[in-house]
Design a protein around this motif. Structure first.
Motif, PDB file in Angstrom:
ATOM      1  N   HIS A 120     -23.637  31.916 -11.521  1.00 22.81           N
ATOM      2  CA  HIS A 120     -22.994  33.226 -11.659  1.00 22.81           C
ATOM      3  C   HIS A 120     -22.054  33.269 -12.872  1.00 22.81           C
ATOM      4  CE1 HIS A 120     -24.793  34.486  -7.968  1.00 22.81           C
ATOM      5  NE2 HIS A 120     -24.225  33.502  -7.283  1.00 22.81           N
ATOM      6  N   SER A 121     -21.460  32.117 -13.206  1.00 24.78           N
ATOM      7  CA  SER A 121     -20.678  32.043 -14.449  1.00 24.78           C
ATOM      8  C   SER A 121     -21.591  32.184 -15.661  1.00 24.78           C
ATOM      9  CB  SER A 121     -19.915  30.711 -14.526  1.00 24.78           C
ATOM     10  OG  SER A 121     -18.941  30.632 -13.512  1.00 24.78           O
ATOM     11  N   VAL A 122     -22.812  31.625 -15.566  1.00 27.41           N
ATOM     12  CA  VAL A 122     -23.785  31.799 -16.647  1.00 27.41           C
ATOM     13  C   VAL A 122     -24.158  33.270 -16.787  1.00 27.41           C
ATOM     14  CG1 VAL A 122     -26.140  31.255 -17.389  1.00 27.41           C
ATOM     15  CG2 VAL A 122     -24.695  29.454 -16.426  1.00 27.41           C
ATOM     16  N   SER A 123     -24.268  33.982 -15.676  1.00 30.00           N
ATOM     17  CA  SER A 123     -24.542  35.421 -15.729  1.00 30.00           C
ATOM     18  C   SER A 123     -23.456  36.156 -16.510  1.00 30.00           C
ATOM     19  CB  SER A 123     -24.625  35.981 -14.303  1.00 30.00           C
ATOM     20  OG  SER A 123     -24.802  37.380 -14.321  1.00 30.00           O
ATOM     21  N   TYR A 124     -22.190  35.765 -16.260  1.00 28.97           N
ATOM     22  CA  TYR A 124     -21.086  36.359 -17.017  1.00 28.97           C
ATOM     23  C   TYR A 124     -21.199  36.010 -18.496  1.00 28.97           C
ATOM     24  CZ  TYR A 124     -16.603  36.235 -19.366  1.00 28.97           C
ATOM     25  OH  TYR A 124     -15.618  36.367 -20.302  1.00 28.97           O
ATOM     26  N   MET A 125     -21.428  34.727 -18.814  1.00 28.95           N
ATOM     27  CA  MET A 125     -21.440  34.290 -20.216  1.00 28.95           C
ATOM     28  C   MET A 125     -22.598  34.920 -20.997  1.00 28.95           C
ATOM     29  SD  MET A 125     -20.139  30.326 -20.136  1.00 28.95           S
ATOM     30  CE  MET A 125     -21.159  29.752 -18.778  1.00 28.95           C
ATOM     31  N   LEU A 126     -23.702  35.163 -20.324  1.00 26.51           N
ATOM     32  CA  LEU A 126     -24.811  35.853 -20.996  1.00 26.51           C
ATOM     33  C   LEU A 126     -24.415  37.281 -21.375  1.00 26.51           C
ATOM     34  CD1 LEU A 126     -27.735  34.600 -18.736  1.00 26.51           C
ATOM     35  CD2 LEU A 126     -27.530  34.184 -21.205  1.00 26.51           C
ATOM     36  N   GLY A 127     -23.662  37.930 -20.508  1.00 24.97           N
ATOM     37  CA  GLY A 127     -23.189  39.275 -20.839  1.00 24.97           C
ATOM     38  C   GLY A 127     -22.132  39.252 -21.919  1.00 24.97           C
ATOM     39  N   ALA A 128     -21.159  38.308 -21.800  1.00 19.34           N
ATOM     40  CA  ALA A 128     -20.066  38.229 -22.781  1.00 19.34           C
ATOM     41  C   ALA A 128     -20.551  37.766 -24.144  1.00 19.34           C
ATOM     42  CB  ALA A 128     -18.984  37.281 -22.271  1.00 19.34           C
ATOM     43  N   SER A 129     -21.697  37.082 -24.181  1.00 26.40           N
ATOM     44  CA  SER A 129     -22.201  36.602 -25.474  1.00 26.40           C
ATOM     45  C   SER A 129     -22.500  37.754 -26.424  1.00 26.40           C
ATOM     46  CB  SER A 129     -23.459  35.756 -25.264  1.00 26.40           C
ATOM     47  OG  SER A 129     -24.517  36.539 -24.746  1.00 26.40           O
ATOM     48  N   ASN A 130     -22.729  38.943 -25.888  1.00 24.75           N
ATOM     49  CA  ASN A 130     -22.960  40.104 -26.746  1.00 24.75           C
ATOM     50  C   ASN A 130     -21.717  40.466 -27.559  1.00 24.75           C
ATOM     51  OD1 ASN A 130     -25.775  41.159 -26.049  1.00 24.75           O
ATOM     52  ND2 ASN A 130     -24.857  40.920 -24.029  1.00 24.75           N
ATOM     53  N   PHE A 131     -20.525  40.108 -27.056  1.00 25.55           N
ATOM     54  CA  PHE A 131     -19.302  40.351 -27.817  1.00 25.55           C
ATOM     55  C   PHE A 131     -19.144  39.338 -28.946  1.00 25.55           C
ATOM     56  CE2 PHE A 131     -17.547  41.536 -23.403  1.00 25.55           C
ATOM     57  CZ  PHE A 131     -18.006  42.827 -23.518  1.00 25.55           C
ATOM     58  N   TYR A 132     -19.426  38.069 -28.651  1.00 20.95           N
ATOM     59  CA  TYR A 132     -19.001  36.986 -29.529  1.00 20.95           C
ATOM     60  C   TYR A 132     -20.103  36.346 -30.364  1.00 20.95           C
ATOM     61  CZ  TYR A 132     -14.947  37.375 -26.472  1.00 20.95           C
ATOM     62  OH  TYR A 132     -13.875  37.860 -25.776  1.00 20.95           O
ATOM     63  N   MET A 133     -21.338  36.309 -29.895  1.00 16.33           N
ATOM     64  CA  MET A 133     -22.382  35.599 -30.634  1.00 16.33           C
ATOM     65  C   MET A 133     -22.588  36.116 -32.062  1.00 16.33           C
ATOM     66  SD  MET A 133     -23.210  33.038 -28.969  1.00 16.33           S
ATOM     67  CE  MET A 133     -22.803  32.453 -27.313  1.00 16.33           C
ATOM     68  N   PRO A 134     -22.543  37.434 -32.311  1.00 20.00           N
ATOM     69  CA  PRO A 134     -22.671  37.880 -33.706  1.00 20.00           C
ATOM     70  C   PRO A 134     -21.584  37.300 -34.614  1.00 20.00           C
ATOM     71  CG  PRO A 134     -23.013  39.727 -32.210  1.00 20.00           C
ATOM     72  CD  PRO A 134     -22.525  38.588 -31.380  1.00 20.00           C
ATOM     73  N   ILE A 135     -20.358  37.157 -34.089  1.00 20.50           N
ATOM     74  CA  ILE A 135     -19.264  36.572 -34.878  1.00 20.50           C
ATOM     75  C   ILE A 135     -19.547  35.094 -35.143  1.00 20.50           C
ATOM     76  CG2 ILE A 135     -16.793  36.055 -34.919  1.00 20.50           C
ATOM     77  CD1 ILE A 135     -16.359  38.470 -33.100  1.00 20.50           C
ATOM     78  N   PHE A 136     -19.958  34.363 -34.086  1.00 21.13           N
ATOM     79  CA  PHE A 136     -20.234  32.937 -34.238  1.00 21.13           C
ATOM     80  C   PHE A 136     -21.360  32.702 -35.254  1.00 21.13           C
ATOM     81  CE2 PHE A 136     -18.978  32.350 -29.479  1.00 21.13           C
ATOM     82  CZ  PHE A 136     -17.671  32.642 -29.800  1.00 21.13           C
ATOM     83  N   GLU A 137     -22.426  33.467 -35.117  1.00 26.99           N
ATOM     84  CA  GLU A 137     -23.591  33.273 -35.991  1.00 26.99           C
ATOM     85  C   GLU A 137     -23.245  33.540 -37.448  1.00 26.99           C
ATOM     86  OE1 GLU A 137     -27.075  34.403 -32.715  1.00 26.99           O
ATOM     87  OE2 GLU A 137     -26.390  35.883 -34.181  1.00 26.99           O
ATOM     88  N   GLN A 138     -22.439  34.569 -37.698  1.00 30.42           N
ATOM     89  CA  GLN A 138     -22.072  34.883 -39.084  1.00 30.42           C
ATOM     90  C   GLN A 138     -21.226  33.771 -39.689  1.00 30.42           C
ATOM     91  OE1 GLN A 138     -23.116  37.604 -41.007  1.00 30.42           O
ATOM     92  NE2 GLN A 138     -22.228  36.264 -42.574  1.00 30.42           N
TER      93      GLN A 138
END
Length: 539
Positions: A120-138
């Motif tokens: 269930h924490s993974v479910s949260y992190m998959l949703g929150a990744s939409n906020f942060y992954m673009p920043i990390f990737e750049q």
């Protein structure tokens, strides 16, 4: 009816989430993974702290409350299916990564933890990744690093920008204070840029790039990121110079022994979550945001009151400000706001800065020292009393010394007393042989002497009281005169200026080398309105 059905479905989905968080808290082994080798020997590994945060704490963040919600359209069974070992090996081999993702029993243990207890924490992190992954990737792309490193914050902080470890590592990338400062992240009482997703991501990419230049192996880079280069170098030295992570594994700290396996498991679960019946939380991306430069100190409450934005949203957009204060006076600071509020902020900037500034920004610029006469008189009286006490003590000591001094001829005090008693006895015998007239004459003489002595002592006491009264009178007169002179001097020192037409408080303060705050205090001004022609105190 349809709305009621949706509410029931949401409640049913949310119930397992809460229960999972409670189960995590009740699990005494949640910080440890036990691995058994081929010889039956058990080994306990510390899991990274990002795998220990409860789901409730993750869901309490502003972004989670505002922009994440369970996917009620997902019909996966909330259970983790089992697969053969070959399936995991094949999936890891097919992942599009430049870094090696090998399989072993330790990696399997971490995959089981993510797909089971932490699903269930993974479910949260998959949703929150939409906020942060673009920043990390750049940031990673800027330093030409493997993009799979974007999952490091998953095991470091569980994508919580305010995460703080037990040793003080902070932010999404869990920077220690010294490392953060070395890579340009400012940290002081008001600002902690380790919590800034953008700046911390570029600092982390820079740090990872430097580590790769040293070790040339990504597994060693990740290990050094966790335990630091010094501890990794010690492990390499104990392994006789071997530079393979799995060879130096026994010589690493407990948490670092589980760090690379946890990183491999995080990449696996963020890629194959569907195969483990994990439903990502639905993400509603926040409105577009932008930054404005602030040149004065301003509190989030001031911005909230004028622009109507909640302080929770301001904190989510600006997590680097530790006490909700943007210290623009130190240096120009960036304030992130929804794009729709950039114009209103610029239009109402002065109103924002002035709104209850004394209440929200309580650091005083100038402080007056209490120099009342009463305070000085009290201190003077205390010093005088101390001097009198010392003088009386010295006088008593001198008197005692004189009383106990021995005669110059060397005779003792006992002999002196005996002589005095003999003389007294002889005098009494002589007095008995004299006639009555002589006795009467001696009595009168004695009476007159006694009366004169009393009159003398009385006269001295009267004179002493008179002198004391005169001294007090003079002292009182001097005190009143001193107060009047001080008041006159203060009046002479007070300067006034005449308000010109078109003047503002800031212009008057600048011309007279003072501050707007002091002008307001001296003249009892609450707002910013002043009338031409009137006089203002400037000191």
């Amino acid at each position: 009816m349809k709305k009621l059905y949706l509410l029931l479905v949401t409640a049913l989905f949310a119930a397992p989430l809460t229960m999972a968080g409670q189960e995590d808290n009740d699990d005494h082994d949640e910080d440890v993974i036990t691995v058994t080798d081929e010889h039956g020997k058990k080994e306990e590994l510390d899991v990274p702290e990002g795998m220990t945060y409860s789901l409730d704490s993750l869901l309490s963040q502003y972004n989670a409350k505002m922009y994440l919600q369970p996917d009620t359209t997902c019909h996966f069974k909330d259970e983790n299916p089992s697969f053969d070992q070959e399936v995991y090996i094949d999936r890891l081999r097919r992942m599009p990564t430049i870094m090696e993702m090998p399989y072993n029993d330790i990696v399997q243990k971490f995959i089981d933890r993510y797909s089971g207890e932490l699903r269930h924490s993974v479910s949260y992190m998959l949703g929150a990744s939409n906020f942060y992954m673009p920043i990390f990737e750049q940031a990673l792309e800027t330093y030409n690093l493997p993009l799979e490193l974007k999952y490091l914050p998953v095991i470091e902080s569980a994508l919580n920008p305010r995460a703080v470890s037990r040793v003080g590592a902070t932010g999404l990338w869990q920077f220690m204070l010294s490392t953060g400062k070395r890579y340009g992240l400012e940290v002081n009482s008001l600002v902690d840029e380790r919590r800034d997703p953008l700046k911390a991501s570029y600092a982390a990419a820079h740090y990872l790039s430097d580590l790769y230049k040293i070790y040339g192996d990504w597994n060693l880079v990740i290990a050094a990121y966790n335990c630091g280069p010094q501890k990794l170098n010690k492990a390499i030295h104990r392994a006789k110079g071997k530079t393979d992570y799995w060879h130096i594994y026994p010589y690493l700290p407990r948490e670092t022994r589980g760090y690379v396996p946890a990183f491999i498991a995080a990449n696996y679960i963020m890629t194959y979550y569907c195969d483990h019946n994990i439903c990502p939380m639905i993400t509603e991306l926040p409105a577009k945001s932008d930054t404005v430069v602030v040149n004065q100190d301003v509190h989030f409450e001031q911005i909230s009151a004028i622009l109507g934005i909640s302080t929770d949203e301001l904190e989510a957009l600006n997590p680097q400000y530790r006490h909700d204060i943007v210290n623009g006076l130190t240096e120009p600071r960036a304030l992130r706001l929804p794009a729709s509020l950039i114009g209103p902020f610029i239009d109402h900037e002065d109103s924002i800065y002035n709104y209850k500034a004394d209440e929200y920004l309580q650091k005083r610029t100038i402080v007056d020292v209490n120099d009342e006469t009463v305070g000085r008189s009290h201190r003077s009286s205390s010093r005088s009393k101390a001097r009198r006490t010392r003088r009386n003590r010295n006088t008593n000591e001198d008197s005692q010394d004189r009383t106990t001094d021995k005669p110059n001829d060397g005779s003792s005090d006992v002999n002196d007393n005996d002589d005095a008693e003999d003389a007294s006895n002889a005098s009494e015998q002589g007095a008995a042989s004299e006639d009555t007239e002589t006795e009467s004459s001696e009595d009168v003489t004695t009476s007159l002497s006694t009366t004169s002595a009393h009159r003398y002592r009385s006269t001295r006491r009267s004179a002493s009281r008179s002198k004391s009264s005169n001294r007090n009178s003079h002292s009182s007169g001097r005190s009143q005169k001193s107060k009047k002179q001080k008041k006159d001097k203060q009046a002479d020192r007070t300067q006034h200026v005449k308000i010109r037409k078109g003047d503002t408080l800031s212009e008057i303060a600048e011309r007279n080398h003072t501050t707007v705050k002091k002008l307001k205090r001296l003249n009892g001004i609450k707002g910013t309105t002043i009338q031409p022609g009137k006089k203002l105190k400037i000191n």
